[in-house]
Design an enzyme around this catalytic site. Structure first.
Site, PDB file in Angstrom:
ATOM      1  N   GLY A  84       1.047  -1.161  -0.014  1.00 32.83           N
ATOM      2  CA  GLY A  84       0.288  -0.054  -0.108  1.00 32.83           C
ATOM      3  C   GLY A  84       1.572   1.051   0.358  1.00 32.83           C
ATOM      4  N   LEU A  85       2.036   1.152  -0.474  1.00 31.00           N
ATOM      5  CA  LEU A  85       3.591   2.717  -0.441  1.00 31.00           C
ATOM      6  C   LEU A  85       2.976   3.091  -2.322  1.00 31.00           C
ATOM      7  CD1 LEU A  85       5.525   1.163   1.919  1.00 31.00           C
ATOM      8  CD2 LEU A  85       3.914   2.460   2.786  1.00 31.00           C
ATOM      9  N   GLY A  86       1.910   2.521  -2.519  1.00 34.16           N
ATOM     10  CA  GLY A  86       2.460   3.278  -3.573  1.00 34.16           C
ATOM     11  C   GLY A  86       3.890   2.973  -4.988  1.00 34.16           C
ATOM     12  N   SER A  87       3.593   1.471  -4.840  1.00 32.60           N
ATOM     13  CA  SER A  87       4.615   1.461  -6.084  1.00 32.60           C
ATOM     14  C   SER A  87       4.674   1.222  -7.114  1.00 32.60           C
ATOM     15  CB  SER A  87       5.790   0.207  -5.431  1.00 32.60           C
ATOM     16  OG  SER A  87       4.888  -1.216  -6.446  1.00 32.60           O
ATOM     17  N   SER A  88       4.020   1.132  -7.127  1.00 35.38           N
ATOM     18  CA  SER A  88       3.105   0.799  -9.362  1.00 35.38           C
ATOM     19  C   SER A  88       2.970   2.208  -9.502  1.00 35.38           C
ATOM     20  CB  SER A  88       1.486  -0.356  -9.243  1.00 35.38           C
ATOM     21  OG  SER A  88       0.908   0.777  -8.993  1.00 35.38           O
ATOM     22  N   ALA A  89       2.169   3.566  -8.430  1.00 35.80           N
ATOM     23  CA  ALA A  89       2.158   4.572  -8.889  1.00 35.80           C
ATOM     24  C   ALA A  89       3.484   5.006  -9.237  1.00 35.80           C
ATOM     25  CB  ALA A  89       1.168   5.328  -8.160  1.00 35.80           C
ATOM     26  N   ALA A  90       4.612   5.086  -8.496  1.00 38.04           N
ATOM     27  CA  ALA A  90       5.604   5.405  -8.593  1.00 38.04           C
ATOM     28  C   ALA A  90       6.122   5.015  -9.439  1.00 38.04           C
ATOM     29  CB  ALA A  90       6.363   5.246  -7.439  1.00 38.04           C
ATOM     30  N   ASP A 135      -2.228   8.288  -4.867  1.00 35.32           N
ATOM     31  CA  ASP A 135      -0.766   7.665  -5.606  1.00 35.32           C
ATOM     32  C   ASP A 135      -0.183   8.566  -6.622  1.00 35.32           C
ATOM     33  OD1 ASP A 135      -1.919   6.266  -3.733  1.00 35.32           O
ATOM     34  OD2 ASP A 135      -1.230   4.477  -4.033  1.00 35.32           O
TER      35      ASP A 135
END
Ligand code: PMV
Length: 332
Positions: A84-90, A135
Site C-alpha cells: 500500500g505504499l504506492g509502488s505501482s504509481a511510482a 498515489d
C-alpha cells in the site's frame, strides 16, 4: 525515479467524496530505460503487456503510438512490495517522466500535471477504472498532497483529475501543502505487517457496513473533518495536533472494521514514543505509520511488535530524472 507514498489522513472516507492527505516518502522506485536491440523487455524478460498493463498504457500514450523504438526497461524499488505504499504509481510516474525526457523534455521542466495524468490513467486502466489520483499525485508532485472533491482554500490547487468510473464521472481536485520547517523535526516510521492490504476487499467491507447501517456515514464525515483539521495542523507545523488527528483517524478506522490485530498491536507499541499513530491505506494488513521525533525508539517498538520498518521525513522530492547517458534517445 519517483517516491512511494503513505496516506496521512482520509483513507476510506475519500471513497465517499471526503478529502485525503498523502505524503511522499523517502523510498523511491527507479525505472531505467535504454534503446533495445532485440525488442521490448522488462527486467531482462520479454515484455508481456498482460503482466504490465500500466507500463503498456504509458508506452502507447507517450512512445510507441508516435513510432518510438523498442526499449529495455529495468525497475528497482526501495519500497516494500504490495504494502500500500504506492509502488505501482511510482513506477508509472517515473516511466512517464523518463519517456518524456528521452524524447527531449528538459529534466528541469518536467510537466508534472501531464505526468500525473498519464500515470493516473495508466493505473485506472490497469485497475479497471477504480484508481483515485492520490498515489500518482503524491509520487509525481512529492511533498504532501491534499485530494478533495472541491477546490480547497487550505492548500495550493495544482490540477483537476477526472475519470469515468462505472458510468459515473468522478472529479478530484489535487492540491499541494507547503510544509513548514518545524515539520522537519518529525519522522514517519512506517511499519509493514508483511501481508498485503487487500484494498478492494476492505473498500467493499466498508460499503457493506454503510449499506447495512446508513447512520455510520457520520463516521465517514467525521474522518473528513479530522482530515481538514489535520491539514490546518500541517500548514501550521503543529506536530502535536497532527499526531492527535492521526490517532483520531485510527480510532474511526477501527470503528469501520478495517484495522486488524497486527496493525493495532504495532500502533499500540509505537504510541509511547510517538505523537500519533494509525493504520495507513486500506488496512486488513499493509502498513501503519507513527509520527515521532524519536525514530529509533519508535522503530524498535514497532519491530518488537512484529513490523518491518522504514523511516522517512514527511514528504520527499517528487518524480525526477536521475542520470542521463544519451539524450534524446529518440525524438518524433
Ligand atoms: O492501500 P492504499 O494505499 O492503496 O489505499 C487505499 C485507500 C482507500 O481509501 C481505502 C481506497 C481508495 O481508493 O482511496
Amino acid at each position: 525515479s519517483a517516491p512511494g507514498k503513505c496516506i496521512l489522513f482520509g483513507e476510506h472516507a475519500v471513497v465517499y467524496g471526503q478529502p485525503a492527505v498523502a505524503v511522499a516518502i523517502d523510498a523511491r522506485v527507479k525505472v531505467e530505460i535504454e534503446k533495445s536491440t532485440s525488442g521490448w523487455s522488462i527486467d531482462g524478460m520479454k515484455f508481456d503487456k498482460n503482466r504490465h498493463p500500466h507500463i503498456d498504457s504509458i508506452r502507447k500514450r507517450l512512445w510507441s503510438n508516435d513510432g518510438g523504438p523498442p526499449l529495455d526497461i529495468n525497475v528497482s524499488s526501495e519500497l516494500f512490495g504490495a504494502a500500500g505504499l504506492g509502488s505501482s504509481a511510482a513506477i508509472c510516474s517515473a516511466f512517464a517522466a523518463g519517456l518524456l525526457h528521452a524524447r527531449g523534455t528538459d529534466s528541469a521542466a518536467l510537466p508534472h500535471s501531464g505526468i500525473a495524468t498519464t500515470a493516473h490513467l495508466a493505473e485506472a486502466e490497469a485497475q479497471e477504472g477504480r484508481a483515485s489520483p492520490t498515489d500518482t499525485s503524491a509520487s509525481t508532485l512529492g511533498g504532501a498532497v491534499f485530494i478533495s472533491n472541491k477546490k480547497e482554500k487550505l492548500a495550493e490547487w495544482k490540477y483537476t483529475r477526472d475519470l469515468r468510473v462505472d458510468g459515473v464521472r468522478r472529479t478530484w481536485e489535487v492540491h499541494q501543502i507547503t510544509l513548514p520547517d518545524s515539520v522537519k523535526d518529525a519522522f514517519l516510521v512506517i511499519g509493514f505487517t508483511g501481508r498485503p492490504g487487500p484494498t478492494s476487499e476492505m473498500v467493499s467491507k466498508v460499503a457493506d457496513l454503510i449499506n447495512r447501517e446508513p447512520e455510520r456515514m457520520t463516521e465517514i464525515e467525521r474522518i473528513g473533518q479530522v482530515t481538514r483539521a489535520g491539514v490546518t495542523a500541517l500548514n501550521l507545523g503543529n506536530l502535536e495536533a497532527i499526531g492527535i488527528a492521526m490517532n483520531e483517524c485510527h480510532r474511526l478506522l477501527q470503528g469501520l472494521g478495517v484495522s486488524d490485530d497486527d496493525l493495532d498491536r504495532m500502533v499500540e507499541a509505537a504510541l509511547p514514543s510517538s505523537l500519533g499513530a494509525k493504520l495507513t491505506g486500506a488496512g486488513g494488513g499493509g502498513c501503519m505509520i507513527a509520527l515521532t521525533t524519536e525514530p529509533r525508539r519508535t522503530s524498535e517498538a514497532i519491530e518488537m511488535a512484529g513490523g518491518q520498518v522504514l523511516v522517512s521525513p514527511l514528504g520527499a522530492p517528487g518524480v525526477r530524472i536521475e542520470e542521463i547517458t544519451e539524450n534524446p534517445l529518440w525524438k518524433s
